[in-house]
Design a protein around this motif. Sequence first.
Motif, short mmCIF file in Angstrom:
data_model
loop_
_atom_site.label_atom_id
_atom_site.label_comp_id
_atom_site.label_asym_id
_atom_site.label_seq_id
_atom_site.Cartn_x
_atom_site.Cartn_y
_atom_site.Cartn_z
N LEU A 35 0.85 -1.12 0.03
CA LEU A 35 0.03 0.37 -0.15
C LEU A 35 0.74 1.28 0.44
O LEU A 35 0.39 2.48 -0.79
CB LEU A 35 -1.31 -0.51 0.72
CG LEU A 35 -2.37 -1.20 0.90
CD1 LEU A 35 -2.72 -1.09 1.98
CD2 LEU A 35 -3.28 0.06 0.01
N TRP A 53 0.35 4.13 -2.26
CA TRP A 53 0.42 5.39 -2.00
C TRP A 53 0.61 6.13 -2.77
O TRP A 53 1.07 7.64 -3.78
CB TRP A 53 0.11 5.89 -0.52
CG TRP A 53 -1.52 4.85 -0.24
CD1 TRP A 53 -2.83 4.56 -0.11
CD2 TRP A 53 -0.55 4.50 0.78
NE1 TRP A 53 -2.59 3.85 0.34
CE2 TRP A 53 -1.83 3.85 1.14
CE3 TRP A 53 -0.08 4.56 2.44
CZ2 TRP A 53 -2.24 3.71 2.70
CZ3 TRP A 53 -0.13 3.98 3.51
CH2 TRP A 53 -1.59 3.53 3.78
N ASP A 55 -10.97 -1.87 -6.05
CA ASP A 55 -10.01 -1.90 -5.87
C ASP A 55 -9.10 -0.60 -5.90
O ASP A 55 -9.53 0.10 -5.45
CB ASP A 55 -9.49 -1.66 -8.02
CG ASP A 55 -8.36 -3.76 -8.09
OD1 ASP A 55 -8.01 -3.63 -6.89
OD2 ASP A 55 -8.27 -3.83 -9.49
N TYR A 56 -7.33 -1.05 -5.95
CA TYR A 56 -6.60 -0.85 -5.54
C TYR A 56 -5.62 -0.47 -6.37
O TYR A 56 -5.40 -1.21 -7.45
CB TYR A 56 -6.35 -0.60 -4.01
CG TYR A 56 -6.93 -1.00 -2.58
CD1 TYR A 56 -7.38 -0.19 -2.39
CD2 TYR A 56 -7.92 -2.20 -2.83
CE1 TYR A 56 -8.21 -0.02 -0.82
CE2 TYR A 56 -8.90 -1.97 -1.90
CZ TYR A 56 -8.69 -1.51 -1.22
OH TYR A 56 -9.59 -1.46 0.11
N SER A 78 -5.94 6.16 -9.72
CA SER A 78 -7.12 6.24 -8.06
C SER A 78 -8.22 5.92 -8.80
O SER A 78 -8.74 7.07 -9.92
CB SER A 78 -6.91 7.21 -7.08
OG SER A 78 -7.05 8.93 -7.67
#
Length: 351
Positions: free
Chosen positions: A10, A14, A167-168, A178
């Motif tokens: 993560l 980011w 989703d990511y 994003s």
Amino acid sequence: MPHPLAFLLLPFAWLYAGVLHVRNWLYDRGLKESVAFPVPVISVGNLRAGGTGKTPHVAWVVRQLLAAGQQPAILSRGYGRRTTGYGRADATATAATIGDEPLQHYQDFGGQVPVVVCENRRVGLETLLREVPGTTAVVLDDAYQHRRVQPTLNILLTEQQRPFYQDYVLPAGRLRESRGGARRADAVIVTKCDPALSGAGQAAIAARVRRYARPGVPVLFSAYAYGAPVPVGATPAPLDPEIVLLTGIAQPGPLRDYLTQAGYRITHHAAFADHHAFTAADIAALAGQLRPGQSVFTTQKDAVRLLEPALRAAVAPLPVFYIPIQVQFLADGAAQVQHLVSSLFQPHAVV
């Protein structure tokens, strides 16, 4: 939620999302140039990497343009090709020279629709319009993140089973940017839907999509309609219910489900990564899985790569068939997309 191991990724997601956010902000504020063109440019793309159904939806849009008397062209990056720069499909084109999806488009339309490839869509559009001055519209295949070109109509695709709002960003997930990127869409199409998806089910999905899309943007739903098997080579065989499946696509699940529901039994599935360049060894291994009377089923995109010159001799003796697919919209989705497309060509009154 993401897979537990994805939590470790993560922070990198980011960081990646932050870089893309700055990039998009610069384009949105006009600090990076985004060029408009004198003909309508229709972009069909996604937020998620691969497998949302861009190719059949591009073909659907092109058919609507042809039916309306327009002279469309298709511009793609040409992912998976072994060439670079600008190129135009012709009778000598192969998947290696222009990519499997552009070649499929060229074959689908019998060469009557110009199909060009270029990594830089701006350069590709400029060159295309010089080469084919009668072009009245250009459909961009997979250019949602290509901000150098300003689309006239931006169509965002997302799968029912893998919606972008669950989703990511890479590498923690499969999103190229994003979820907020959905705000650039002029229409969102939820693809590969269950044809029996209820009105209440559609409304629930649309509500989740609208958390990220602009107010008033239509959220539409489409499903795949599968056709009868089409022989790839000149050696078709009687179709036995037991088959071998060959795929080199991102999401083979819907095809597997369809074949199972249609009464076929898959005795072996040779599953490769999306855009896999098949080799003679792959074909030999596939032939070794065939029992007497069985056929090989594959997708149209994979069939294009199976007919590469280096593989034709190995494929020719095998009973290989591809399963064609077409897009069918639920409810009034087709009429809404047709209206969006036709409005691009209507003269606007001068105030």
